[in-house]
Design an enzyme around this catalytic site. Structure first.
Site, PDB file in Angstrom:
ATOM      1  N   SER A 250      -9.886  -0.724   6.744  1.00 56.67           N
ATOM      2  CA  SER A 250      -9.299  -0.526   5.418  1.00 56.67           C
ATOM      3  C   SER A 250      -8.582  -1.736   4.825  1.00 56.67           C
ATOM      4  O   SER A 250      -8.274  -1.736   3.637  1.00 56.67           O
ATOM      5  CB  SER A 250      -8.337   0.667   5.444  1.00 56.67           C
ATOM      6  OG  SER A 250      -9.072   1.858   5.447  1.00 56.67           O
TER       7      SER A 250
ATOM      8  N   LYS B  47       0.845  -1.200   0.000  1.00 59.53           N
ATOM      9  CA  LYS B  47       0.000   0.000   0.000  1.00 59.53           C
ATOM     10  C   LYS B  47       0.875   1.243   0.000  1.00 59.53           C
ATOM     11  O   LYS B  47       1.919   1.281   0.677  1.00 59.53           O
ATOM     12  CB  LYS B  47      -0.911  -0.022   1.236  1.00 59.53           C
ATOM     13  CG  LYS B  47      -1.994   1.052   1.247  1.00 59.53           C
ATOM     14  CD  LYS B  47      -2.918   0.879   2.452  1.00 59.53           C
ATOM     15  CE  LYS B  47      -4.032   1.918   2.468  1.00 59.53           C
ATOM     16  NZ  LYS B  47      -4.946   1.710   3.614  1.00 59.53           N
TER      17      LYS B  47
ATOM     18  N   SER C  90      -9.748   1.412   2.477  1.00 63.70           N
ATOM     19  CA  SER C  90      -8.905   2.234   1.629  1.00 63.70           C
ATOM     20  C   SER C  90      -7.786   1.438   0.935  1.00 63.70           C
ATOM     21  O   SER C  90      -7.159   1.953   0.022  1.00 63.70           O
ATOM     22  CB  SER C  90      -8.305   3.372   2.436  1.00 63.70           C
ATOM     23  OG  SER C  90      -7.439   2.854   3.439  1.00 63.70           O
TER      24      SER C  90
END
Lengths: 483, 465
Positions: free
Chosen positions: B175, B76, B151
């Site tokens: 997330s 990420k 996310s």
């Protein structure tokens, strides 16, 4: 106008200058003299993703100071974020502590005695990070940019806040001097370093509105700023103008305070617990361990000087509160100097001479052996006190030993009675009028003795001279015929 | 090519298959397929190929091969990678290249893994759909018209697209679990303090953890074992503990609060049916955790408050986007921040600033902290009776891109996931079935350090699903 009571409180920021690293990262804490932005890392620069790791030694130092200031150390302290935007804050918040909103500072309460025995209460002690240093090319007004040196960002600071217990600017200064002595004695902070100790003051007159003064750079400036502010507020009060609750800035060039912001414009710092640092537990054992390692503190030292050496309160206080002076004093005593005489010399002439010469007490030319030698020369009757002062000054300046100076310049006291009688006779002949007056006026006797001293360049033994002059006058009074 | 598990792939690579060829084939696949999905912000071609060559060499020279030998990991883009830009999905950090590796990256490299690319995400991890990215939305590989969740949407989509067998996400309020559920993979939010946050760009520090994502439980566990561990650089890191697993059968509590208002019928039916099926193997019982009703507002107040402070550092002076200089520093900051941040980030900064301000602090921030304590206590009580707590991961099925415009409606999507972050407990999302052709994830929660319990129960779910 009647004297109104003055209340002064101080907020002191002192860097823990003896730490090797900064408060939350491994960067060197000693930034002085380094090129700008060379002691930085992702943590003290607040780079995305970096996290602070508290420096355990900083907490130890803080605990040591709290013990020395008789404060109550928190069992579980917390770090808080103080949020505000300013170019000297790389994260735009400062990791600090907060006494409120569930926050617990390092220590609360405590006190410190200043000279004369007055007790100044401490409100709290907290640890926080120093912001970066801002610099300008030329002056702040014509510099096209603000330059930021982050070497200082993240250096450990101790914030010490007092109660408003000081009643005049001199007491404020005395408190600061005393505090500096303690910090240096503990070996946590060197107050001599530029910017290592910074101070804000708050002041109110007659129990009225409190005004804060910021940007005071030295102890001398504290006294000046407060004195100015007292005058300013008195004039307002005399003209029935209300004193505004505000923060003022000390302009040390113009030597005035100028309004920075009113109370309503104070920033809301949005304090909240620093989520990246867990609360720190401080155990009794941890505190006791530090207490055991503490050196003798100035107050303890003062008591010992009085008890062990019979020093006067005043001398004991002055010497004990200055670490360099204490060291010098103890060295002198160890080398066989009479403690009381040594203390008189240190507190009296040595301090003023070194100041006059712009020398530090730690200068190698200020050696204990010189003081001891000097005291011995006086004691043995070899030189007079007056000559001794001259010798001390010269010895400090030239680094020649007092004995050598005395020998080289032939300053040994004249204790030869026959020689002195001749000089006295000479003075009496030259000052007939004074001799007549001296028969009933002691002041004129002193004048005659002074004349003898002048003729012998101060080397005449004062006691012997006195005896001879007195004896001669008695003989004149008794009508003894001149031989 | 049928995607093999990470464990199988590692065996092949350790056994002599070329790591370089493996990495090249993944890069080729990414180049071909990812333009449709947009799971990566940055593809690490150069460094990945170099790392692969080095690993091939290491194997030839008989070096000790790490537990992730040769495996590609999608990371990420809020986890700092030395020399590789790390954007947080924000224009503000579009050009930010960290000078250091996050602790998890060091651990990955130490385990012989290869960072294949940096994945798309909602800006600063603020969102539940990966639509709030400056680099455009990530599409769901199972249905490109729909969101991948967020996310960590890029990480989930990368695993689901077989661009990499493993991925790292971060989970502040769901997330990792939300996109895992939407993309039908496995995602774990570890116990707070288990995985170092050093190098994770903070959104809400007291809530978030980096979590492993994979297509199956075994791979997820493999990655977790590499990234977990005490780190002196993270002061909130904890010494590792493991919860003993008892001999008896698992007891699972299902709070009725997990099926309150806002949960789609289709989701509820799918999850309830699955739990019924599980009832034949483990004990399942409905319970009540009353404080969960307040979890969502509590979460958002705390997260936004912390975010408002964390994001203050982005002023464009030391790094990040720098626009026109204003007449003073304040104006310059406003220009930079006004330009660098997206709508949702600005909204959360403003709300968080408000919640911490004098006069509102007690009403919002302080009260939220109190409720947080109550939620933690509710869970502690429940775990005295039950080994695990279960419910849906998401209250809704993956929605269409652009479908949810009202921010509160999007916040509501986090209703099932935020309690675990508030309580600091581990939680995992495991695919448990399909509804209307879309994936549904089952969420399991365990007491602190109960990750092994989650993996054990997760394997049961995998077998039944």
């Amino acid at each position: 106008m009647a004297e109104v009571p003055i209340r002064i409180g101080l907020e002191i920021h002192c860097q823990l200058t003896n730490l090797r690293t900064k408060l939350f990262c491994g960067c060197p804490a000693d930034y002085r003299g380094s090129p700008p932005n060379t002691h930085i890392c992702p943590i003290c620069m607040g780079l995305p993703g970096s996290l602070p790791s508290p420096n355990k030694k900083a907490i130890e130092d803080g605990v040591a100071v709290a013990i020395a200031l008789n404060s109550e150390i928190s069992k579980r302290m917390t770090f808080f974020r103080k949020n505000y935007f300013y170019p000297d804050l790389p994260k735009n918040f400062q990791i600090s502590q907060y006494d409120g909103g569930g926050g617990v500072p390092l220590a609360r309460g405590g006190y410190l005695h200043i000279e004369g025995g007055k007790r100044i209460r401490i409100r709290r002690i907290q640890i926080e990070e120093d912001p970066a240093k801002l610099a300008y090319e030329g002056t702040i007004d014509d510099s096209t940019a603000t330059l930021v040196d982050n070497n200082r960002a993240g250096v450990a600071l101790l914030e010490i806040v007092t109660e408003p217990d000081m009643e005049d600017p001199k007491e404020a200064r005395a408190f600061l001097e005393k505090l500096r002595g303690i910090l240096e004695c503990l070996g946590v902070s060197n107050g001599e370093l530029e910017g290592a100790m910074r101070c804000d003051a708050n002041i109110s007159l007659g129990g009225g509105t409190r005004v804060e003064i910021k940007n005071i750079s030295s102890f001398k400036e504290v006294e000046r700023a407060l004195t100015f502010e007292i005058t300013r507020q008195r004039q307002l009060l005399a003209r029935d103008i209300e004193v505004r609750r505000e923060t003022r800035h000390w302009d040390d060039v113009r030597r005035i305070t100028v309004s920075l912001r009113a109370k309503e414009e104070e920033e809301d710092y949005r304090y909240f617990p620093e989520p990246d640092i867990v609360p720190i537990e401080i155990s009794e054992d941890f505190i006791e361990g530090i207490r055991k390692r503490l050196p003798e503190l100035p107050d303890q030292r003062r008591e010992r000087y009085i008890r062990q050496f019979g020093l006067q309160e005043h001398n004991a206080e002055l010497i004990s509160s200055d670490n360099a002076l204490s060291k010098l004093f103890e060295e002198c005593v160890r080398m066989g100097g009479d403690p009381i005489e040594v203390s008189n010399w240190l507190v009296g002439d040595l301090i003023s001479f070194t100041r006059e010469l712009g020398m530090e007490l730690t200068d190698p030319r200020v050696s204990p052996s010189k003081i001891v030698e000097l005291v011995k020369l006086i004691r043995s009757g070899s030189i007079s006190t007056k000559i001794a002062k001259e010798v001390l000054m010269e010895s400090l300046r030239s680094d020649e030993s007092p004995e050598d100076i005395v020998k080289r310049r032939g300053l040994l006291k004249i204790s030869d009675e026959a020689l002195l009688r001749d000089v006295v006779e000479e003075v009496f002949t030259e000052n007939e009028k004074a001799v007549r007056e001296a028969l009933h006026d002691e002041d004129v006797v002193n004048f005659l003795i002074g004349q003898v001293m002048r003729k012998t360049k101060g080397k005449a033994d004062p006691n012997l001279t006195y005896e001879i002059v007195k004896g001669s006058l008695e003989r004149i009074k008794g009508g003894a015929p001149d031989s | 090519m049928l995607p093999r598990s990470a464990i199988e792939t590692r065996e092949e690579l350790a056994g002599g298959a070329s790591v370089e060829e493996y990495v090249l084939s993944l890069l080729e696949r990414i180049r071909r397929e990812d333009p449709k999905i947009n799971s990566f912000i940055t593809i690490c071609d150069g460094p990945a190929i170099e790392a692969a060559k080095a690993l091939d060499r290491k194997r030839r020279e008989g070096g000790k091969l790490g537990p992730l030998f040769g495996l590609a990991v999608a990371v990420k883009d809020n986890i700092c990678t030395k020399g590789v830009r790390t954007t947080c999905g924000s224009r503000m950090l579009e050009g930010f290249v960290p000078p250091y590796d996050a602790t998890v990256i060091r651990r990955l490299k130490g385990a012989d893994a290869i960072v294949i690319g940096k994945t798309n995400m909602d800006e600063f991890a603020m969102g539940s759909s990966t639509e709030n990215s400056y680099f455009g939305p990530t599409r769901n590989p199972l249905d490109p018209e729909r969101v991948a969740g967020g996310s960590s949407g890029g990480s989930a989509a990368a695993v689901a697209s077989a661009f990499a067998p493993l991925a790292l996400g971060s989970d502040t309020g769901g997330s990792v679990r939300c996109p895992a559920s939407f993309c039908s993979i496995v995602g774990l939010k570890p116990t707070y303090g288990t995985v170092s946050r050093y190098g994770l760009i903070s959104y809400a520090n007291s809530l978030e953890q980096i979590g492993p994502m994979a297509s199956n439980i075994g791979d997820c566990e493999l990655l977790f074992d590499v990234i977990r561990g005490y780190d002196p650089r993270d002061n909130t890191s904890l010494p590792q503990k493991r919860v003993e697993i008892g001999e008896g059968g698992l007891r699972i509590g299902v709070p009725k609060e997990f099926f309150m208002e806002g949960v789609q019928e289709a989701v509820e039916k799918c999850v309830r049916d699955f739990l019924d099926k599980m009832g034949s193997l483990v004990e399942v019982e409905e319970i009540s955790l009353p404080s969960l009703a307040y979890a969502l507002p509590t979460y958002y107040i705390i997260a936004m408050s912390e975010a408002s402070s964390n994001l203050a550092r982005y002023d464009g002076i030391r790094y990040g986007l720098r626009g026109e200089d204003g007449s003073d520093w304040n104006e310059t900051y406003c220009n930079n921040r006004g330009m660098g941040f997206g709508q949702e980030v600005k909204r959360r900064i403003i709300l968080g600033t408000y919640a911490l301000s004098a006069g509102y602090r007690n009403r919002y921030y302080i009260r939220a902290q109190k409720i947080r304590t109550l939620i933690r206590e509710d869970f502690e009580r429940a775990f005295k009776e039950f080994d695990l707590i279960a419910g849906p991961t998401m209250p809704v099925l993956p929605f269409r891109i652009g479908e949810k415009l009202d921010p509160v409606e999007v916040y509501m999507c986090d209703i099932e996931t935020v309690p675990a972050n508030l309580a600091g407990i581990p939680a995992i999302s495991v695919p448990c079935g399909m509804s209307q052709g879309l994936p549904v994830g089952l969420q399991l929660m365990a007491p602190p350090f109960g990750e092994e319990l989650l993996f054990r129960a997760g394997r049961i779910v995998e077998e039944l699903a």
